[in-house]
Write a protein that holds these residues in place. Sequence first.
Motif, mmCIF file in Angstrom:
data_model
loop_
_atom_site.group_PDB
_atom_site.id
_atom_site.type_symbol
_atom_site.label_atom_id
_atom_site.label_comp_id
_atom_site.label_asym_id
_atom_site.label_seq_id
_atom_site.Cartn_x
_atom_site.Cartn_y
_atom_site.Cartn_z
ATOM 1 N N PRO A 1 0.807 -1.232 0.000
ATOM 2 C CA PRO A 1 0.000 0.000 0.000
ATOM 3 C C PRO A 1 0.837 1.278 0.000
ATOM 4 O O PRO A 1 0.389 2.304 -0.528
ATOM 5 N N ILE A 2 2.039 1.231 0.564
ATOM 6 C CA ILE A 2 2.906 2.416 0.550
ATOM 7 C C ILE A 2 3.216 2.811 -0.883
ATOM 8 O O ILE A 2 3.117 3.987 -1.264
ATOM 9 N N LEU A 3 3.558 1.824 -1.702
ATOM 10 C CA LEU A 3 3.823 2.107 -3.111
ATOM 11 C C LEU A 3 2.564 2.594 -3.824
ATOM 12 O O LEU A 3 2.595 3.581 -4.562
ATOM 13 N N VAL A 4 1.443 1.923 -3.596
ATOM 14 C CA VAL A 4 0.205 2.219 -4.323
ATOM 15 C C VAL A 4 -0.279 3.644 -4.051
ATOM 16 O O VAL A 4 -0.523 4.423 -4.984
ATOM 17 N N PHE A 5 -0.403 4.012 -2.767
ATOM 18 C CA PHE A 5 -0.990 5.311 -2.441
ATOM 19 C C PHE A 5 -0.024 6.472 -2.672
ATOM 20 O O PHE A 5 -0.442 7.554 -3.104
ATOM 21 N N PHE A 6 1.263 6.270 -2.410
ATOM 22 C CA PHE A 6 2.224 7.338 -2.684
ATOM 23 C C PHE A 6 2.317 7.600 -4.183
ATOM 24 O O PHE A 6 2.347 8.748 -4.628
ATOM 25 N N LEU A 7 2.390 6.522 -4.985
ATOM 26 C CA LEU A 7 2.476 6.697 -6.434
ATOM 27 C C LEU A 7 1.166 7.229 -7.002
ATOM 28 O O LEU A 7 1.175 8.011 -7.961
ATOM 29 N N GLY A 8 0.035 6.824 -6.404
ATOM 30 C CA GLY A 8 -1.256 7.343 -6.858
ATOM 31 C C GLY A 8 -1.373 8.843 -6.653
ATOM 32 O O GLY A 8 -1.819 9.572 -7.543
ATOM 33 N N TYR B 1 5.884 18.104 -10.474
ATOM 34 C CA TYR B 1 6.847 17.073 -10.862
ATOM 35 C C TYR B 1 7.852 16.815 -9.727
ATOM 36 O O TYR B 1 8.225 15.664 -9.462
ATOM 37 N N VAL B 2 8.283 17.893 -9.069
ATOM 38 C CA VAL B 2 9.200 17.737 -7.935
ATOM 39 C C VAL B 2 8.498 16.990 -6.802
ATOM 40 O O VAL B 2 9.053 16.055 -6.199
ATOM 41 N N ASP B 3 7.258 17.402 -6.521
ATOM 42 C CA ASP B 3 6.497 16.766 -5.446
ATOM 43 C C ASP B 3 6.243 15.288 -5.755
ATOM 44 O O ASP B 3 6.348 14.427 -4.882
ATOM 45 N N ALA B 4 5.923 15.004 -7.023
ATOM 46 C CA ALA B 4 5.691 13.622 -7.433
ATOM 47 C C ALA B 4 6.970 12.798 -7.328
ATOM 48 O O ALA B 4 6.956 11.647 -6.884
ATOM 49 N N GLY B 5 8.095 13.400 -7.741
ATOM 50 C CA GLY B 5 9.377 12.707 -7.639
ATOM 51 C C GLY B 5 9.725 12.380 -6.201
ATOM 52 O O GLY B 5 10.208 11.279 -5.892
ATOM 53 N N ILE B 6 9.462 13.332 -5.305
ATOM 54 C CA ILE B 6 9.726 13.093 -3.870
ATOM 55 C C ILE B 6 8.825 11.973 -3.346
ATOM 56 O O ILE B 6 9.263 11.120 -2.573
ATOM 57 N N ALA B 7 7.553 11.966 -3.772
ATOM 58 C CA ALA B 7 6.619 10.921 -3.341
ATOM 59 C C ALA B 7 7.099 9.542 -3.792
ATOM 60 O O ALA B 7 7.027 8.564 -3.050
ATOM 61 N N VAL B 8 7.597 9.460 -5.035
ATOM 62 C CA VAL B 8 8.115 8.192 -5.560
ATOM 63 C C VAL B 8 9.312 7.725 -4.741
ATOM 64 O O VAL B 8 9.415 6.550 -4.365
ATOM 65 N N LEU B 9 10.226 8.651 -4.445
ATOM 66 C CA LEU B 9 11.408 8.295 -3.649
ATOM 67 C C LEU B 9 11.026 7.871 -2.236
ATOM 68 O O LEU B 9 11.588 6.918 -1.686
ATOM 69 N N CYS B 10 10.047 8.576 -1.647
ATOM 70 C CA CYS B 10 9.577 8.205 -0.294
ATOM 71 C C CYS B 10 9.008 6.796 -0.295
ATOM 72 O O CYS B 10 9.296 5.995 0.606
ATOM 73 N N ALA B 11 8.184 6.497 -1.300
ATOM 74 C CA ALA B 11 7.583 5.166 -1.394
ATOM 75 C C ALA B 11 8.663 4.104 -1.558
ATOM 76 O O ALA B 11 8.635 3.063 -0.889
#
Length: 301
Positions: free
Chosen positions: A57-64, A88-98
């Motif tokens: 779920p960490i991957l699913v919701f962060f990437l979503g 794009y920066v915020d999305a990139g950070i979310a991907v890295l966090c996940a």
Amino acid sequence: MESFSCVIALYFMTSKGTLKRFEQGLGQMRKMRITHYHEKYDDFSRLRFKTFLLKVPILVFFLGSAGFLVTKKMVIFGTSSTSSWYPYVDAGIAVLCAYVNFIYLPVHGLMHHALAREFEVFNEELESASKNKELVNPQTFQKFADRQIKLFEVTNRITERLNGFMSSAPFLIFTALANVAFIVTKLRIVTPTFYYVCLIGMMICCIAISSNLLYPPAAVQEAMLHTSKVLMNDAYLHHSQDPQIYSTYRIMVDRAQNNRSVNLVVQIFSVNKKNIERAYFVITNIVLVMAVFQNILFGSS
């Protein structure tokens, strides 16, 4: 910031040989057992599968949420604020966090579960020897004392190496949990449905991350402390007239109660099950206070 703490911890674990030394210490502890294999404690397949499922779920919701931000290109919901680069920066950070949490948390959890299980095996074998009155033999009792020393040596070393990480990461994820819980409870009207679902998922992820950070070390502390209970329940050891046996008994009890290295969250509270429950209670009340202040401020305006 919590994910950044995980990156630093993962770097030191891999670059400084922490994991390798941990595996070597774990192997040495297993060699000191009376029974060398316990299916109940040594089979990690079910725990690995459970850990994997809890991290998906960490991957699913962060990437979503990252995908939604990139698609809509909005900075603040409910306003006309837009940006060509921020989503794009915020999305990139979310991907890295996940990604970081998906990689680090299983390592963190499995490592502490392995330590807790080793103490559980030790306590079971110690309790069995106590019931069979094998601890009246000074040599047998001394073997258990030597084994406890090794267990504490490995466990305290790992605990001390994670002091900096465990001081900051749980506090940061608790802050994130308070923020996302407030958003979910109070800002539903201005939040798009898909993103709101992702926020609920991220709130659940924050609870899962904080639990994975705190409960495994707490389980280790509980297992270490349980040794003293096993020994104090042995009537013979408690009243032994043999100076060698009584001395070993007192040293083992004192070690279990007072020689445990403990992680402190921002130097405020130690990581154990009672304090974790208190922390969640405090977070709940902080969210309620934030909601009350928001109603007062908007109500007065």
